[in-house]
Design a protein around this motif. Structure first.
Motif, mmCIF file in Angstrom:
data_model
loop_
_atom_site.group_PDB
_atom_site.id
_atom_site.type_symbol
_atom_site.label_atom_id
_atom_site.label_comp_id
_atom_site.label_asym_id
_atom_site.label_seq_id
_atom_site.Cartn_x
_atom_site.Cartn_y
_atom_site.Cartn_z
ATOM 1 N N SER A 151 0.906 -1.287 0.155
ATOM 2 C CA SER A 151 -0.155 0.090 0.090
ATOM 3 C C SER A 151 0.960 1.320 -0.022
ATOM 4 O O SER A 151 2.145 1.179 0.564
ATOM 5 N N ALA A 152 0.448 2.238 -0.596
ATOM 6 C CA ALA A 152 1.034 3.674 -0.552
ATOM 7 C C ALA A 152 0.564 4.537 0.213
ATOM 8 O O ALA A 152 -0.708 4.886 0.144
ATOM 9 N N GLU A 153 1.362 4.947 1.100
ATOM 10 C CA GLU A 153 0.687 6.253 1.999
ATOM 11 C C GLU A 153 1.728 7.433 1.480
ATOM 12 O O GLU A 153 2.588 7.324 0.740
ATOM 13 N N GLU A 154 1.409 8.526 2.116
ATOM 14 C CA GLU A 154 2.161 9.794 1.869
ATOM 15 C C GLU A 154 3.817 9.713 1.981
ATOM 16 O O GLU A 154 4.320 9.298 3.176
ATOM 17 N N ASN A 155 4.611 9.581 0.965
ATOM 18 C CA ASN A 155 6.035 9.628 0.789
ATOM 19 C C ASN A 155 6.448 8.185 1.791
ATOM 20 O O ASN A 155 7.577 8.112 2.271
ATOM 21 N N ARG A 156 5.605 7.023 1.420
ATOM 22 C CA ARG A 156 5.939 5.651 2.155
ATOM 23 C C ARG A 156 5.330 4.707 1.586
ATOM 24 O O ARG A 156 4.251 4.847 0.934
ATOM 25 N N ILE A 157 5.737 3.730 1.260
ATOM 26 C CA ILE A 157 5.311 2.288 0.952
ATOM 27 C C ILE A 157 5.226 1.310 2.063
ATOM 28 O O ILE A 157 6.288 0.989 2.696
ATOM 29 N N VAL A 158 4.171 0.610 2.226
ATOM 30 C CA VAL A 158 3.993 -0.354 3.491
ATOM 31 C C VAL A 158 3.820 -1.629 2.764
ATOM 32 O O VAL A 158 3.041 -1.669 1.976
#
Length: 94
Positions: free
Chosen positions: A35-42
């Motif tokens: 999943s993609a979050e603000e400035n981050r890949i989880v």
């Protein structure tokens, strides 16, 4: 720890250090979700519950039949016999 996003075929990849995988309890061939979050890949590990034999058989394309196999009239039952394949050759197990 730092890494680099690199091209891998038509996709991109990041190598994950063994220490990071171990700390997160991830192993090779684990199913994961991205999943993609603000400035981050989880990356999240997907936990699949172990299916029972009954559940596995229920999803099988051919359902097992209970009881003895019924033969059609005039058909003989298959005969399975052992046959001699000779003595073991060098290095073969008996």
């Amino acid at each position: 720890m730092n890494g680099t996003i690199q091209k891998w075929g038509n996709s991109h990849a990041v190598r994950l250090p063994k220490a990071v995988l171990s700390a997160a309890c991830f192993q090779e061939n684990d199913l994961v979700a991205f999943s993609a979050e603000e400035n981050r890949i989880v990356i999240t590990k997907l936990c699949r519950r172990h299916r029972t034999l009954k559940e596995r058989l229920a999803s099988a394309p051919v359902q097992p039949q209970a009881g003895p196999v019924q033969l059609q009239a005039g058909k003989e039952a298959p005969v399975f016999e052992e046959w001699n394949t000779g003595e073991p050759s060098e290095g073969e197990a008996l």
